[in-house]
Write a protein that holds these residues in place. Structure first.
Motif, PDB file in Angstrom:
ATOM      1  N   GLY A 276       0.741  -1.149  -0.153  1.00  0.00           N
ATOM      2  CA  GLY A 276       0.181   0.030  -0.019  1.00  0.00           C
ATOM      3  C   GLY A 276       0.846   1.290  -0.100  1.00  0.00           C
ATOM      4  O   GLY A 276       0.676   2.111  -0.633  1.00  0.00           O
ATOM      5  N   GLU A 277       1.785   1.318   0.758  1.00  0.00           N
ATOM      6  CA  GLU A 277       2.975   2.354   0.873  1.00  0.00           C
ATOM      7  C   GLU A 277       3.704   2.500  -0.545  1.00  0.00           C
ATOM      8  O   GLU A 277       3.733   3.680  -0.846  1.00  0.00           O
ATOM      9  N   VAL A 278       4.026   1.405  -1.086  1.00  0.00           N
ATOM     10  CA  VAL A 278       4.559   1.425  -2.563  1.00  0.00           C
ATOM     11  C   VAL A 278       3.844   2.015  -3.472  1.00  0.00           C
ATOM     12  O   VAL A 278       4.282   2.986  -4.222  1.00  0.00           O
ATOM     13  N   MET A 279       2.511   1.694  -3.501  1.00  0.00           N
ATOM     14  CA  MET A 279       1.484   2.182  -4.469  1.00  0.00           C
ATOM     15  C   MET A 279       1.187   3.740  -4.425  1.00  0.00           C
ATOM     16  O   MET A 279       1.144   4.401  -5.128  1.00  0.00           O
ATOM     17  N   ALA A 280       1.282   4.129  -2.797  1.00  0.00           N
ATOM     18  CA  ALA A 280       1.153   5.361  -2.516  1.00  0.00           C
ATOM     19  C   ALA A 280       2.210   6.527  -2.892  1.00  0.00           C
ATOM     20  O   ALA A 280       2.113   7.388  -3.603  1.00  0.00           O
ATOM     21  N   TYR A 281       3.361   5.630  -2.791  1.00  0.00           N
ATOM     22  CA  TYR A 281       4.718   6.513  -3.256  1.00  0.00           C
ATOM     23  C   TYR A 281       4.681   6.656  -4.801  1.00  0.00           C
ATOM     24  O   TYR A 281       5.066   7.729  -5.330  1.00  0.00           O
TER      25      TYR A 281
END
Length: 311
Positions: A276-281
């Motif tokens: 989820g953080e990878v997609m947000a970044y």
């Protein structure tokens, strides 16, 4: 000077005069449906990225088997975006990439347009051979030049400002200029400007020369104001590699405060990976590129249509 470019009729490339209705009639309904379907298909990864950036990891993997993977449904929040700024200095990376990309684009448009103007409008002996050699550099992959380029930039002098003291040091490693200057001149940008300049009537140059204008004034007052589509295209094609640069900053930049956004991606795969953080970044670093293309897409298409087919 007798020529007033600001009030003169704008130079319109032949392909730019076609109306949307005529283009639609040429494409036809089946062709239009095919293009829309193709655009929707290519938009799925971007849609999945943005939607997944709003979900926790468990829901991302749980929705993969259905249409819900592309829909903002379930446990939706902005927690992943907040976690991005806690995990990496994302704001600093964004500022670095924006600064490096904007300066590279500005200097690239100036340098490459001047080179193309000299090859296109001025009498330069052997300019055909020069242009051929410039274009031939496109076949050399950057990975082949990376190591020799690292050695060369490490031999260049650098200015060091410490308070009111100015000193010199050797090497550009771990600086901003090493991320900018090697990528200002670009063979494809020179070629694109050259092809567009060739489509501008030379009678404008002759009239300006008769009125006493020099070459630089012709470039500044006549050629560049008529080259908006080419400028927009070169800006996009220069911005994309500068923004997406990963290998070069990884080789020449060690200080975290100088790193661009793409190098920050590796931070998310060092310990516990949160998708989820990878997609947000990934969403954060994609938005500037999408916004730039939407802003200049009409000029981009016009330039490719009017100058890219000339040879």
């Amino acid at each position: 000077m007798a020529i007033d470019v600001q009030n003169a009729p704008a130079f319109v490339p032949p392909t730019a005069s076609r109306t949307p209705r005529s283009r639609l009639s040429r494409i036809g309904l089946p062709g239009l449906i095919g293009k829309v379907a193709l655009a929707v298909m290519f938009s799925f990864p971007i849609l999945f990225m943005f939607v997944s950036s709003l979900k926790p990891d468990q829901q991302i993997f749980g929705d993969l088997s259905g249409v819900a993977a592309f829909l903002p449904v379930g446990n939706i929040s902005m927690d992943n975006y907040a976690a991005v700024f806690d995990r990496v200095p994302a704001a600093r990376f964004l500022v670095n990439s924006i600064g490096v990309s904007v300066i590279t684009v500005g200097l690239g448009v100036l340098v490459n347009s001047l080179a193309a103007f000299a090859l296109s409008r001025m009498r330069v002996r052997g300019k055909g051979i020069i242009l051929t050699l410039i274009i031939a550099t496109l076949i050399i992959p950057f990975e082949t030049l990376a190591l020799p380029l690292v050695w060369w930039v490490n031999q260049l002098p650098s200015f060091v400002v410490d308070g009111f003291n100015l000193s010199f040091s050797k090497g550009w490693l771990d600086t901003y200029q090493v991320q900018i200057i090697p990528f200002i001149a670009n063979a494809f940008s020179i070629y694109l400007f050259h092809q567009y300049f060739e489509s501008i009537p030379r009678e404008l140059d002759e009239a300006a020369r008769m009125d006493g204008a020099g070459w630089f004034r012709i470039y500044r007052k006549i050629i560049m104001p008529l080259s908006g589509p080419a400028i927009a295209t070169v800006a996009i094609l220069t911005f994309l590699p500068a923004w997406n640069s990963y290998l070069w900053p990884l080789m020449v930049v060690q200080t975290e405060e100088l790193r661009p956004v793409m190098v920050g991606v590796q931070y998310f795969f060092q310990l516990n990976v949160s998708w989820g953080e990878v997609m947000a970044y990934a969403s954060l670093i994609t938005l500037p590129v999408v916004a730039l293309f939407i802003a200049f897409q009409r000029s981009f298409i016009s330039s490719i249509a009017s100058s890219g087919v000339k040879g």
